[in-house]
Design a protein around this motif. Structure first.
Motif, PDB file in Angstrom:
ATOM      1  N   SER A 153       0.824  -1.202   0.000  1.00 53.85           N
ATOM      2  CA  SER A 153       0.000   0.000   0.000  1.00 53.85           C
ATOM      3  C   SER A 153       0.858   1.253   0.000  1.00 53.85           C
ATOM      4  N   ASP A 154       1.821   1.283   0.911  1.00 50.26           N
ATOM      5  CA  ASP A 154       2.697   2.448   1.002  1.00 50.26           C
ATOM      6  C   ASP A 154       3.466   2.657  -0.295  1.00 50.26           C
ATOM      7  N   ALA A 155       4.033   1.554  -0.814  1.00 47.32           N
ATOM      8  CA  ALA A 155       4.903   1.668  -1.982  1.00 47.32           C
ATOM      9  C   ALA A 155       4.110   2.060  -3.231  1.00 47.32           C
ATOM     10  N   LEU A 156       2.916   1.487  -3.386  1.00 51.02           N
ATOM     11  CA  LEU A 156       2.164   1.713  -4.617  1.00 51.02           C
ATOM     12  C   LEU A 156       1.390   3.024  -4.602  1.00 51.02           C
ATOM     13  N   PRO A 192      -3.780  -4.703 -15.770  1.00 46.96           N
ATOM     14  CA  PRO A 192      -2.421  -4.144 -15.804  1.00 46.96           C
ATOM     15  C   PRO A 192      -2.402  -2.653 -16.115  1.00 46.96           C
ATOM     16  N   LEU A 193      -3.513  -2.144 -16.623  1.00 45.73           N
ATOM     17  CA  LEU A 193      -3.565  -0.738 -17.030  1.00 45.73           C
ATOM     18  C   LEU A 193      -3.840   0.205 -15.864  1.00 45.73           C
ATOM     19  N   ARG A 194      -4.315  -0.313 -14.763  1.00 44.93           N
ATOM     20  CA  ARG A 194      -4.663   0.543 -13.624  1.00 44.93           C
ATOM     21  C   ARG A 194      -3.433   1.280 -13.089  1.00 44.93           C
ATOM     22  N   PRO A 195      -3.551   2.587 -12.871  1.00 47.91           N
ATOM     23  CA  PRO A 195      -2.443   3.273 -12.186  1.00 47.91           C
ATOM     24  C   PRO A 195      -2.221   2.616 -10.821  1.00 47.91           C
ATOM     25  N   ALA A 196      -0.958   2.443 -10.461  1.00 43.55           N
ATOM     26  CA  ALA A 196      -0.650   1.748  -9.210  1.00 43.55           C
ATOM     27  C   ALA A 196      -1.339   2.417  -8.030  1.00 43.55           C
ATOM     28  N   ARG A 204      -4.977  -4.088  -3.201  1.00 45.62           N
ATOM     29  CA  ARG A 204      -3.580  -4.179  -2.769  1.00 45.62           C
ATOM     30  C   ARG A 204      -3.381  -5.398  -1.885  1.00 45.62           C
ATOM     31  N   ALA A 205      -4.374  -5.674  -1.063  1.00 46.65           N
ATOM     32  CA  ALA A 205      -4.284  -6.860  -0.203  1.00 46.65           C
ATOM     33  C   ALA A 205      -4.307  -8.131  -1.038  1.00 46.65           C
TER      34      ALA A 205
END
Length: 280
Positions: A153-156, A192-196, A204-205
């Motif tokens: 979560s933090d990283a993305l 795969p197209l979703r912005p992180a 994310r989980a």
DNA sequence: CGTACACCCTGGCCGC
DNA sequence: TGCGGCCAGGGTGTAC
């Protein structure tokens, strides 16, 4: 060639050839790999005993007696083969792209082959390993306790790139390459197209167990064999038979009750495969 | 700083 | 059979 599962498989296979064995002979045929093989490479390796082989990200690390660590990377096309004395497959002359040959005291032959020369072989003093330019900015190991929903979560949350591109970023999580990024997102039902940064906490989980499951299953299968990749002992990996989306453009989605068709798109100049019907 | 893109290199495959 | 174009599992340097 190799992502984390392939590098892990090669590393495990090499242990029987190298761990606790002494390098008696080192021959370098080409030094101009991605990073030039250092001029004192042979002298620093000869007579050294490999105490332990391990993997960090997509690097194989050989901890030697004395001061040095051998760092190996296979790039896209690199391979490492071990041959016992008397192995009928053992070559007597180097193949065209055999850049380095190593021998041990029990006359095992180790061949480093890399047609494209995107890989590398180098040495680093143990006390400088953590600050080595190749290693110092690497992210967390995905098959370790460091990978948590919280971390992801933090990283993305700060990344604007598509989630598929973010998964390839070795400064966040190491070891995921172009094949497994697509397979992981399929398993997690995420496009795969979703912005992180747009992934919900739930998504994310969901990503964490997908990362672990895909990489672990691939390791269990001995990696993926595309084109001519083989393990250190010449055995073939088989995870390519379990690909759900990679290199399956135009085939029906395997998900139960999904009638979608696998698509191929290009992201950051690399192929991405996914099912538009069940990945959102 | 983050992101986008060219580039590194060789070989295999496909279409002409 | 030959040739051009495209593709390939990775990573980095440069320009914005």
């Amino acid at each position: 060639m190799p992502e984390l599962p392939e590098v892990e498989t090669v590393c495990r296979g090499l242990r029987g050839f190298l761990e606790h064995h002494t390098l008696t002979d080192v021959v370098v045929r080409r030094r101009d790999l991605r990073i030039p093989i250092p001029s004192d490479f042979e002298a620093r390796l000869r007579g050294r005993t490999v105490q332990q082989l391990s993997r960090r990200a997509k690097y194989i690390l050989g901890f030697l007696d004395g001061d040095d660590v051998l760092i190996a990377h296979l790039g896209m096309s690199g391979r490492l083969f071990g041959y016992r004395a008397g192995d009928p497959k053992r070559p007597t002359e180097p193949a065209k792209h055999d850049h380095v040959w190593l021998r041990t005291e029990e006359d095992t032959l180790l061949c480093y082959t890399d047609p494209r020369r995107f890989g590398l072989l180098t040495l680093c003093p143990k006390n400088k390993l953590a600050e080595h330019p190749l290693l110092k900015d690497l992210g967390i190991e995905p098959l370790s306790a460091e990978l948590t929903p919280r971390f992801l979560s933090d990283a993305l949350s700060r990344k604007q790139v598509p989630i598929k591109v973010a998964l390839l970023d070795q400064a966040v999580i190491v070891g995921i390459g172009n094949i497994y990024a697509s397979e992981i997102l399929f398993r997690a039902h995420i496009s795969p197209l979703r912005p992180a940064s747009s992934l919900t906490p739930t998504e994310r989980a969901a990503l964490c167990p997908s990362i672990v499951a895909i990489l672990q299953r691939a390791i269990d299968a001995g990696g993926s064999t595309l084109r001519d990749y083989v393990q250190a002992d010449g055995e073939l990996g088989s995870f390519q038979d379990l690909f759900a989306v990679y290199d399956r453009e135009g085939t029906p989605c395997q998900r139960r009750a999904c009638r979608g068709t696998i698509q191929r798109i290009v992201q950051a100049a690399r192929a991405t495969y996914f099912c538009p019907s069940c990945q959102h």
